[in-house]
Motif scaffolding. Structure first.
Motif, PDB file in Angstrom:
ATOM      1  N   GLN A  19      41.390  39.315  30.446  1.00 47.63           N
ATOM      2  CA  GLN A  19      40.731  39.202  31.740  1.00 47.63           C
ATOM      3  C   GLN A  19      39.268  38.797  31.609  1.00 47.63           C
ATOM      4  OE1 GLN A  19      41.460  42.109  34.827  1.00 47.63           O
ATOM      5  NE2 GLN A  19      43.340  42.817  33.851  1.00 47.63           N
ATOM      6  N   LEU A  22      39.362  34.442  31.519  1.00 46.03           N
ATOM      7  CA  LEU A  22      40.328  33.750  32.367  1.00 46.03           C
ATOM      8  C   LEU A  22      39.879  32.346  32.760  1.00 46.03           C
ATOM      9  CD1 LEU A  22      41.485  36.618  34.766  1.00 46.03           C
ATOM     10  CD2 LEU A  22      42.800  35.528  32.941  1.00 46.03           C
ATOM     11  N   PRO A 128      45.035  40.187  38.154  1.00 48.79           N
ATOM     12  CA  PRO A 128      44.040  40.929  37.363  1.00 48.79           C
ATOM     13  C   PRO A 128      43.342  41.985  38.206  1.00 48.79           C
ATOM     14  CG  PRO A 128      43.178  38.784  37.984  1.00 48.79           C
ATOM     15  CD  PRO A 128      44.600  38.815  38.468  1.00 48.79           C
ATOM     16  N   ASN A 130      40.031  43.392  37.023  1.00 48.46           N
ATOM     17  CA  ASN A 130      38.601  43.481  36.754  1.00 48.46           C
ATOM     18  C   ASN A 130      37.782  42.969  37.932  1.00 48.46           C
ATOM     19  OD1 ASN A 130      39.394  44.372  34.260  1.00 48.46           O
ATOM     20  ND2 ASN A 130      38.261  42.847  33.089  1.00 48.46           N
ATOM     21  N   THR A 133      37.683  39.239  39.540  1.00 48.83           N
ATOM     22  CA  THR A 133      38.880  38.462  39.226  1.00 48.83           C
ATOM     23  C   THR A 133      39.835  38.449  40.417  1.00 48.83           C
ATOM     24  OG1 THR A 133      40.047  40.375  38.296  1.00 48.83           O
ATOM     25  CG2 THR A 133      38.684  39.064  36.784  1.00 48.83           C
ATOM     26  N   GLY A 166      39.048  34.188  36.650  1.00 53.74           N
ATOM     27  CA  GLY A 166      37.951  35.104  36.401  1.00 53.74           C
ATOM     28  C   GLY A 166      36.886  35.002  37.468  1.00 53.74           C
TER      29      GLY A 166
END
Length: 356
Positions: A19, A22, A128, A130, A133, A166
């Motif tokens: 992650q 990305l 994802p 995070n 993201t 990301g």
């Protein structure tokens, strides 16, 4: 699974990328959705299949006449673990407006949204979690009839692919430098500038490459008739804070009706900040800058959400905006939209749609 959608699961799942690395549009999930159209059958054969190459006849009309449309939207893993989509209904309505302009048959928006949610559910492990993201969703339609001749196709294919992406700003939101393009034109009123179609983006590549050679991040487009009125920045809509009023170019037929643009306008009005949708000339901007009235500028789009502008270059002259940091209004909008998307802020307009 239900809803008449056939599902073929892959025999070998791909390894998930980190992650932290990305990027944007580099990795694609295990499955994709497909549905075909024929003039005498309508849209049919909805199916989820393993991610794979698309095989087309060399005479397919998309290759020769550019009859294609696409959309871009996002899904997020909220703080409570739920998977939520940001304004998918608005994106699918816009896709149908693009379809109408490019002579592509309309999709049933509710059916496609159901299919989209089912596809994400199959590949939910790819969403994802995070900060910053998301899962980027790319539906697109191509003309597949193998027939040469300038006329609308009688056969099409709708495909939806997914890619985990990301944070657009890996080091935090930052202002970009913009080259105002004096010569090349992206679109004109009456053309296809208001449709999300591939040719609009091909038309901008030459100017974008030249701007990059000069050290600029993006191109600001002027109208194709007077070469004076601002339209878009790269593939984003654009806003200017002139004194206490926020101004954005009016939708004139050559500007994409951005979903994030609409979101920003609604939030600004909710906050009682004056917003005007009208023609904005480059001369007006230059005069406002010299008078100290150009306080902020920023772009809006699905990928970046809010992209602050720190400098404009016009005919060899550079105009710095702000002090090198994102302006307070750009920052407030970015925090508000991303907060709604991640579930950390109230959703006053009901924009988020749950996956399940």
């Amino acid at each position: 699974m239900g809803n008449g959608i056939a599902v073929e699961l892959t025999a070998a799942r791909k390894p998930k990328p980190s992650q932290q690395a990305l990027g944007f549009g580099r990795y694609f999930t295990d499955h994709m959705f497909m549905m075909d159209y024929e003039a005498d059958r309508g849209w049919h054969q909805p199916r989820i299949v393993p991610y794979q190459p698309i095989v087309l006849d060399p005479a397919a009309k998309v290759f020769h006449y550019g009859q294609t449309v696409f959309e871009g939207m996002k899904a997020f893993r909220a703080k409570d673990g739920r998977i939520r989509l940001f304004r998918p209904d608005a994106h699918l309505r816009r896709m149908n407006r693009s379809n109408a302009r490019i002579c592509v048959p309309p999709i049933d928006e509710e059916t496609v949204l159901t299919a989209l949610k089912q596809l994400i559910a199959v590949d939910r492990e790819w969403v994802p979690e995070n900060e910053g993201t998301s899962l980027y969703i790319r539906p697109f339609i191509i003309a597949t009839e193998p027939l040469l001749g300038v006329a609308p196709s009688r056969q099409y294919r709708l495909t939806i692919i997914l890619t985990p992406v990301g944070a657009y700003y890996g080091e935090g939101i930052r202002p970009v430098r913009i080259h105002v393009e004096p010569d090349d034109v992206r679109a004109v009123a009456g053309g296809v500038g208001e449709a999300k179609t591939a040719g609009n983006y091909a038309a901008g590549l030459q100017a974008q490459e030249e701007a990059a050679r000069q050290g600029y991040d993006q191109v600001m487009w002027l109208d194709g008739v007077h070469r004076q009125y601002i339209e878009e920045v790269g593939s984003m809509n654009v806003f200017f804070r002139l004194g206490e009023t926020v101004v954005t170019p009016a939708l004139s037929g050559s500007i994409l009706a951005g979903v994030t643009r609409d979101s920003a306008i609604r939030l600004l009005r909710l906050w009682d900040i004056p917003v005007e949708e009208r023609n904005v000339s480059i001369d007006e901007l230059v005069e406002a800058h010299r008078a100290g009235a150009l306080r902020e500028a920023f772009g809006t789009g699905t990928a970046a959400v809010i992209s602050p502008i720190g400098e404009l270059q016009w005919r060899g002259e550079r105009f710095a905006i702000g002090n090198g940091d994102p302006g307070p209004l750009a920052r407030r909008l970015y925090d508000a939209v991303t907060g709604i998307q991640r579930g950390g802020e109230p959703d006053p307009f009901g924009w988020m749609a749950d996956l399940d």
